[in-house]
Design a protein around this motif. Structure first.
Motif, PDB file in Angstrom:
ATOM      1  N   MET A  53      15.145 -34.373 -37.677  1.00  0.00           N
ATOM      2  CA  MET A  53      14.280 -33.249 -38.068  1.00  0.00           C
ATOM      3  C   MET A  53      14.279 -32.163 -36.997  1.00  0.00           C
ATOM      4  N   ARG A  73      17.498 -30.276 -37.311  1.00  0.00           N
ATOM      5  CA  ARG A  73      17.479 -29.313 -38.430  1.00  0.00           C
ATOM      6  C   ARG A  73      16.569 -28.128 -38.116  1.00  0.00           C
ATOM      7  N   THR A 129       9.931 -22.781 -41.820  1.00  0.00           N
ATOM      8  CA  THR A 129       8.576 -23.332 -41.948  1.00  0.00           C
ATOM      9  C   THR A 129       8.593 -24.671 -42.679  1.00  0.00           C
ATOM     10  N   LYS A 130       9.570 -24.830 -43.607  1.00  0.00           N
ATOM     11  CA  LYS A 130       9.694 -26.129 -44.282  1.00  0.00           C
ATOM     12  C   LYS A 130      10.040 -27.211 -43.261  1.00  0.00           C
ATOM     13  N   GLN A 131      10.939 -26.918 -42.330  1.00  0.00           N
ATOM     14  CA  GLN A 131      11.311 -27.886 -41.306  1.00  0.00           C
ATOM     15  C   GLN A 131      10.111 -28.190 -40.392  1.00  0.00           C
ATOM     16  N   ASP A 152       6.893 -27.914 -41.264  1.00  0.00           N
ATOM     17  CA  ASP A 152       5.929 -28.687 -42.056  1.00  0.00           C
ATOM     18  C   ASP A 152       6.349 -30.152 -42.179  1.00  0.00           C
ATOM     19  N   GLU A 153       7.652 -30.383 -42.427  1.00  0.00           N
ATOM     20  CA  GLU A 153       8.134 -31.766 -42.542  1.00  0.00           C
ATOM     21  C   GLU A 153       7.960 -32.522 -41.220  1.00  0.00           C
ATOM     22  N   LEU A 154       8.266 -31.856 -40.116  1.00  0.00           N
ATOM     23  CA  LEU A 154       8.104 -32.489 -38.806  1.00  0.00           C
ATOM     24  C   LEU A 154       6.624 -32.787 -38.537  1.00  0.00           C
ATOM     25  N   GLU A 206       4.341 -33.300 -40.783  1.00  0.00           N
ATOM     26  CA  GLU A 206       3.938 -34.384 -41.682  1.00  0.00           C
ATOM     27  C   GLU A 206       4.362 -35.746 -41.116  1.00  0.00           C
ATOM     28  N   VAL A 207       5.598 -35.825 -40.619  1.00  0.00           N
ATOM     29  CA  VAL A 207       6.083 -37.082 -40.037  1.00  0.00           C
ATOM     30  C   VAL A 207       5.257 -37.439 -38.801  1.00  0.00           C
ATOM     31  N   ARG A 222       1.776 -38.607 -39.858  1.00  0.00           N
ATOM     32  CA  ARG A 222       1.850 -39.962 -40.391  1.00  0.00           C
ATOM     33  C   ARG A 222       2.064 -40.969 -39.246  1.00  0.00           C
TER      34      ARG A 222
END
Length: 186
Positions: A11, A14, A57-59, A61-63, A65-66, A69
Motif C-alpha cells: 500500500m 502504491r 486519496t483512495k490510496q 484512505d485504504e492505508l 483503513e488497514v 483495523r
C-alpha cells in the motif's frame, strides 16, 4: 505479522507511486493557469488532476483503513493479553493463599498437638494417674515441655514408690511394736 507487513508495504508503494502523479498534475494545472489558459486549466483540473487526486486519496484512505483495523486488532489482542495475565496472576495468588493456609495449618498443628498431649499428661498426673507413657518426638519447645513432663512423671513415680516403701516399713514396724506390746502385757 509478515502478511500484514507485506500488505502495508504494498500500500505504501502504491501511495508513493500515486503521489508523484498527483503532484505533477498540480504542477501542470498551476502552469496552465499561469499561462492564462483557462479552458485548458479547467479541463485539466476536471480531468487528469481530479483522477490523480482520487487515486492518491483512495490510496491514503485504504492505508488508513488497514492501519485502523490493525490498531483495533492490536487493542483486542492487548486486552486478551491483559485478561490472560490478570487471570494467571489471580490463579497464582489463589495458589499462594492456599499454600500459606496449608503452612499455617501445619505450623498450628505442630504446636497444638504436642501442647494438647502435654495438657492431657498434666491432667492425668493431677488426677493421680502416673501410669501414662509420654513419647517425646520433637526437639522444639513443645518437645522440651513433653520431656520435662516425662521426667516429672518419672520422679513422681519414684517418690510415690519411696513413700509406699516407707509406709510399708512403718506399717511393719507398727505391727512389730504392737506385737511386742502384746507380749509384754502378758
Amino acid at each position: 505479522n509478515a502478511a500484514h507487513s507485506a500488505i502495508v508495504k504494498d500500500m505504501v508503494h502504491r501511495l508513493s507511486a500515486a503521489q508523484p502523479v498527483f503532484s505533477t498534475s498540480i504542477d501542470e494545472a498551476l502552469r496552465l493557469h499561469a499561462e492564462g489558459n483557462k479552458a485548458a486549466t479547467l479541463s485539466h483540473v476536471l480531468g487528469k488532476l481530479r483522477d490523480s487526486r482520487k487515486a492518491f486519496t483512495k490510496q491514503i484512505d485504504e492505508l488508513l483503513e488497514v492501519q485502523t483495523r490493525t490498531y483495533a486488532e492490536a487493542a483486542i489482542s492487548a486486552e486478551h493479553t491483559y485478561e490472560s495475565g490478570r487471570n494467571l496472576l489471580l490463579g497464582f495468588s489463589g495458589l499462594a493463599v492456599l499454600f500459606a493456609i496449608g503452612i499455617a495449618w501445619s505450623v498450628a498443628r505442630s504446636v497444638t498437638v504436642p501442647i494438647a498431649l502435654a495438657a492431657a499428661v498434666a491432667h492425668k498426673v493431677a488426677a493421680g494417674d502416673l501410669t501414662g507413657q509420654i513419647e517425646v518426638t520433637g526437639k522444639d519447645e513443645t518437645g522440651k515441655l513433653l520431656q520435662a513432663l516425662k521426667e516429672m512423671n518419672a520422679r513422681l513415680v519414684k517418690i510415690v514408690g519411696d513413700v509406699r516403701s516407707g509406709t510399708e516399713a512403718i506399717g511393719t514396724g507398727t505391727q512389730e511394736i504392737a506385737s511386742g506390746n502384746v507380749d509384754l502385757s502378758q
